[in-house]
Structure formats: C-alpha cells, structure tokens
Design a protein around this motif. Sequence first.
Motif, mmCIF file in Angstrom:
data_model
loop_
_atom_site.group_PDB
_atom_site.id
_atom_site.type_symbol
_atom_site.label_atom_id
_atom_site.label_comp_id
_atom_site.label_asym_id
_atom_site.label_seq_id
_atom_site.Cartn_x
_atom_site.Cartn_y
_atom_site.Cartn_z
ATOM 1 N N ARG A 38 0.831 -1.212 0.000
ATOM 2 C CA ARG A 38 0.000 0.000 0.000
ATOM 3 C C ARG A 38 0.862 1.257 0.000
ATOM 4 O O ARG A 38 0.512 2.255 -0.632
ATOM 5 C CB ARG A 38 -0.979 -0.004 1.171
ATOM 6 C CG ARG A 38 -0.376 0.218 2.532
ATOM 7 C CD ARG A 38 -1.428 0.389 3.611
ATOM 8 N NE ARG A 38 -0.801 0.810 4.867
ATOM 9 C CZ ARG A 38 -1.473 1.165 5.949
ATOM 10 N NH1 ARG A 38 -2.795 1.165 5.934
ATOM 11 N NH2 ARG A 38 -0.848 1.544 7.043
ATOM 12 N N ILE A 41 2.189 1.886 -3.577
ATOM 13 C CA ILE A 41 1.148 2.507 -4.402
ATOM 14 C C ILE A 41 0.995 3.975 -4.030
ATOM 15 O O ILE A 41 0.913 4.857 -4.905
ATOM 16 C CB ILE A 41 -0.179 1.760 -4.241
ATOM 17 C CG1 ILE A 41 -0.057 0.329 -4.770
ATOM 18 C CG2 ILE A 41 -1.317 2.497 -4.941
ATOM 19 C CD1 ILE A 41 -1.220 -0.577 -4.427
ATOM 20 N N CYS A 214 -4.908 -2.589 -3.043
ATOM 21 C CA CYS A 214 -4.749 -1.467 -3.983
ATOM 22 C C CYS A 214 -5.642 -0.291 -3.594
ATOM 23 O O CYS A 214 -5.212 0.873 -3.668
ATOM 24 C CB CYS A 214 -5.066 -1.928 -5.404
ATOM 25 S SG CYS A 214 -3.811 -3.013 -6.120
#
Length: 291
Positions: A38, A41, A214
């Motif tokens: 995480r 991202i 995501c």
Amino acid sequence: MFRIDGVTAIVLCSFLWSTGGVFIKFIQASSLAIAGIRSSIALVIFMIVLKKLPVFCIKTTEGTTDRKKTLYLWLAGFFYAATMILYCVANKLTTAANTILLQYTNPLYIIVFSPLILKEKNSKYDYLTFAGVMIGVVMFFADGVDGGKLLGNILAALSGVTFGFCTIFMRAQKSEGSANSFMLAHLMTSLFGLPFVFIGNGTPADAMSWIFVCLMGIFQMAFATLCYSRGIGKVSALSAGIITMIEPLMNPVWVMIFAHEIPGPMCMAGGAIILSCILIQEIFTARKKKA
C-alpha cells in the motif's frame, strides 16, 4: 495539486484513514506485505500528483544543507513509517477498535515531549488529560485480553508513541515539509515491507485481497495523506487534532458493519474515556488561545 479548503481536507483524510481496519481484516496476506504494497502505491501516486521525487535533504536559500530541517524531515518520515507498520501488524493481532483507539493515545506523548522539543508549555488540563487517558488504556487491557490479543494491544500502544513523535516533528517543520515527510515515510515502508511479499504466505492470496490492498494504497494512504498535507497548512494543529478524531470513531464502526467484529464493553468504555478526555482538553486549549 487539487483545490480544497483546509477543514474539508482534514475531514476527508480522517474518513479515508478510518477505512484501514476493515480493509486489513479482508486481505489475506501478511501484515508487513500489506504495509509495503500500500505504501508503494501511495508513493507512486504522491510522485504523480506532486510531480516530484522523494526529498532526502532540505536546502537553505544559499544552497547548503539545512541540518535542522533535514533532521525533522527524516524523523517525521521515520516515525510515520513506524506508525504504519505497527498499525498493520497490530490490526492482524487484535481488534480494529483496540488498534485505532490505542494509537490515538498519541497526544499523551505530545503533552510530555513537546515542551522539550517544541518548547511548548503544558497547562493543568494537559496533565488531567494524561491521567484520564491512562485510565482508559488500563480499561483496554482489562477487557479479557488473551495472549495474541495482548501482543496486538502492545504494538498498537507503540504506534501511539510513534504517531505522537511523528506529529511533533511534523509541527516542527510547520506546513512546508509534511508532504516530503509523507513521501519519505512511504518509501521507507515500501523498502521494509515489500520483501515480505515473497516470504511465506506474504503475497495477497486472491483477487479480492489484491483489490483491497490497492484500494488501501490509493485511498486510505495516498489520497488521505495528500489531503492531510493540504489541510494542515490551512488549519491550526489543534483544529486538525479535533477533526481527526473522526478516524478512531469511524474505524470500529466500519469493522462492526462489514466484519461483524464487536468490541467488548470495557474496550468501548475505555475508548470513550480516551476520546472524551482528549477532546475536552483540546476544547479548553482552544478557548484559552482565543482568550
């Protein structure tokens, strides 16, 4: 960067942060792998939105290294990275309510250490808050704790320590360095957590786990901390502190709705005492400053 007023930005950040507990409960992967994925991202989104790479050194107008600001940059980044990692691990070992409410004992450490680091004086209300929150924490640990849950509670309490120091060093930078510290924190967490994707059962086990992790990286991390970076420059630290109380209040609500995880009565009472004491202390502080 997107245009949004300060209060709205902090409110949106708090709601996005509060979804972390319920997301983690549904992801079949190791907690450290979740933290690494995480943050990776989130880091990419930060670089795209801000159109820059992570900053490792703060320069003066003369082009030399500003050692003090650079130190605050790294300390804020380190403590926020530690907070994210501890939060993910604790969420797998104890309830989401315990995790988030123990993390929000962070004002205790601000009360204790901000006079030493930021030269801010404490009032009698600060010390009353300290006593009240400690009572709440004791109630947490008294609520039928078993072996695994105890470890989760300890890690969640440690995340309160790291979150407190993160806040102190974010304040020390004022609003100018918060985005840089967040980027650095996501980079640290990525480097620490990504290797666990390839160890044991670290990789998300199914498509839904990948979707959830995501979504966490995009919304619960990237957009949330972008909102915080935007809002903290437009509202006072005190106002931000009051508004972000939305997170610990909403986090167990999402888990209770979607994961049917109901906190025990002592846990709920302890949480109510913690949040009430902190909120009352901040209201008194706001009135004092206005006067």
